[in-house]
Design a protein around this motif. Sequence first.
Motif, PDB file in Angstrom:
ATOM      1  N   CYS A 147       8.175  -4.790  -9.459  1.00  0.00           N
ATOM      2  CA  CYS A 147       8.196  -4.150  -9.499  1.00  0.00           C
ATOM      3  C   CYS A 147       7.443  -3.489 -10.341  1.00  0.00           C
ATOM      4  N   PHE A 148       7.350  -4.607 -11.466  1.00  0.00           N
ATOM      5  CA  PHE A 148       6.672  -3.923 -12.290  1.00  0.00           C
ATOM      6  C   PHE A 148       4.765  -4.573 -12.525  1.00  0.00           C
ATOM      7  N   GLN A 149       5.407  -5.427 -11.650  1.00  0.00           N
ATOM      8  CA  GLN A 149       3.695  -6.224 -11.277  1.00  0.00           C
ATOM      9  C   GLN A 149       2.774  -5.836 -10.209  1.00  0.00           C
ATOM     10  N   ASP A 150       3.588  -4.934  -9.369  1.00  0.00           N
ATOM     11  CA  ASP A 150       2.815  -3.977  -8.611  1.00  0.00           C
ATOM     12  C   ASP A 150       2.313  -2.623  -8.629  1.00  0.00           C
ATOM     13  N   CYS A 151       3.488  -1.476 -10.103  1.00  0.00           N
ATOM     14  CA  CYS A 151       3.316  -0.592 -10.377  1.00  0.00           C
ATOM     15  C   CYS A 151       2.375   0.142 -11.139  1.00  0.00           C
ATOM     16  N   PRO A 152       1.711   1.216 -10.387  1.00  0.00           N
ATOM     17  CA  PRO A 152       0.346   1.123 -10.631  1.00  0.00           C
ATOM     18  C   PRO A 152       0.490   2.030 -12.040  1.00  0.00           C
ATOM     19  N   MET A 153       1.530   2.416 -12.683  1.00  0.00           N
ATOM     20  CA  MET A 153       1.620   3.231 -13.734  1.00  0.00           C
ATOM     21  C   MET A 153       2.516   2.088 -15.039  1.00  0.00           C
ATOM     22  N   GLY A 154       2.901   1.025 -14.886  1.00  0.00           N
ATOM     23  CA  GLY A 154       2.973   0.209 -15.239  1.00  0.00           C
ATOM     24  C   GLY A 154       4.171   0.497 -15.958  1.00  0.00           C
ATOM     25  N   VAL A 155       4.945   1.042 -15.076  1.00  0.00           N
ATOM     26  CA  VAL A 155       7.060   1.038 -14.968  1.00  0.00           C
ATOM     27  C   VAL A 155       7.149  -0.042 -15.308  1.00  0.00           C
ATOM     28  N   ARG A 156       8.301  -0.141 -16.360  1.00  0.00           N
ATOM     29  CA  ARG A 156       9.510  -1.608 -16.084  1.00  0.00           C
ATOM     30  C   ARG A 156      10.696  -0.854 -15.008  1.00  0.00           C
TER      31      ARG A 156
ATOM     32  N   SER B 147       7.306  -3.694  -3.330  1.00  0.00           N
ATOM     33  CA  SER B 147       7.689  -5.372  -4.274  1.00  0.00           C
ATOM     34  C   SER B 147       9.215  -5.321  -3.997  1.00  0.00           C
ATOM     35  N   CYS B 148      10.134  -4.591  -4.428  1.00  0.00           N
ATOM     36  CA  CYS B 148      11.575  -4.990  -4.166  1.00  0.00           C
ATOM     37  C   CYS B 148      12.538  -5.713  -2.968  1.00  0.00           C
ATOM     38  N   GLN B 149      12.574  -7.200  -3.128  1.00  0.00           N
ATOM     39  CA  GLN B 149      12.478  -7.728  -1.783  1.00  0.00           C
ATOM     40  C   GLN B 149      14.325  -7.883  -1.521  1.00  0.00           C
ATOM     41  N   PHE B 150      15.484  -7.247  -2.331  1.00  0.00           N
ATOM     42  CA  PHE B 150      16.527  -7.152  -2.839  1.00  0.00           C
ATOM     43  C   PHE B 150      17.245  -5.816  -2.581  1.00  0.00           C
ATOM     44  N   ASP B 151      16.487  -4.934  -1.825  1.00  0.00           N
ATOM     45  CA  ASP B 151      17.507  -3.801  -2.128  1.00  0.00           C
ATOM     46  C   ASP B 151      18.283  -3.403  -3.723  1.00  0.00           C
ATOM     47  N   ALA B 152      17.489  -3.554  -4.375  1.00  0.00           N
ATOM     48  CA  ALA B 152      17.681  -3.216  -5.593  1.00  0.00           C
ATOM     49  C   ALA B 152      17.531  -1.883  -6.429  1.00  0.00           C
ATOM     50  N   ILE B 153      16.640  -1.433  -5.780  1.00  0.00           N
ATOM     51  CA  ILE B 153      15.731  -0.097  -5.313  1.00  0.00           C
ATOM     52  C   ILE B 153      15.801   0.698  -3.954  1.00  0.00           C
TER      53      ILE B 153
END
Length: 296
Positions: free
Chosen positions: A239-248, A268-274
């Motif tokens: 999610c951090f690597q793909d975020c256009p705003m650099g949000v962790r 991004s997330c493949q584990f349903d964590a978001i």
Amino acid sequence: MDIRRWFQIIATMLSNAYWKFPLTHNLYQGPLKSVCLPSLNCYSCPAAIGACPLGAIQHFMASLRTGLQSGFYHFGLYVIGGLGVMGSMVGRLPCGWLCPFGFLQELIYKIPGPKFRISQRLTNVKFIFLALFIFILPFWVVDDLGYGMTWFCKFICPAGTLEAGIPMLLLVPDLRTLLGVLFYNKLLILIVFLGWMVISQRPFCRVACPLGAIYGLFNRSSLFRLTHDPDKCTGCQACFQDCPMGVRFYETANSTNCIRCLKCLRQSCQFDAISFEIGGISQGKNKPDKKKPAVA
């Protein structure tokens, strides 16, 4: 094409729907111009059909002192209230889905070349721009009659230079005789940001946009919010690597920098964590698992 991209295209076209300007050589001055758009879009753009909320707030602050002195207690609450309603509902989502200048930054970033991340410390500078150029200077620095000026629009805003300044110079050549240090200073700011857009994602949104700063203040309390399930998160940082705003996201869900583009959720997330919730009610995949009935 991604559905968010369609929203950005349609929003840009609707915000700038006055296509008669090449014939009239003038701005749209109809009744819609008194209505603030939900995103950054220069009032003086020849194609713009609405007003920019940042410009409206500055005009209000610039005339506030004389208004109070004359007993005219007009506080421009419809602008501030409109931003408050939008922010309370969806937070900074308009930045990710509706803003023409944000859309432009994403397109320019696709230009091949070296890419660099923006330091998180720089992302707090936008709150300084908000306080200083939108509120303090327009109210504090006034002329002999007690009126201030629109500091951010006049001295900083690269969107205004690109959407209004340059097009109007092309439409009305006589304006070129009025060019001075002010215009070239703003042109330099625009060039710096355009170059920065090539090597970093959304630099203006992350570092300098006061409107994004306003919306971002609502991110953690808005009706629409993203949620993070630490039990399902593997710490892969996709999610951090793909975020256009650099949000962790796994560290600061609903950060003031999050533009709710939903890329982390949808791609991004493949584990349903978001997931996301509306009014505290979970709507996404990371709802609590239902307990299976015990086997006798």
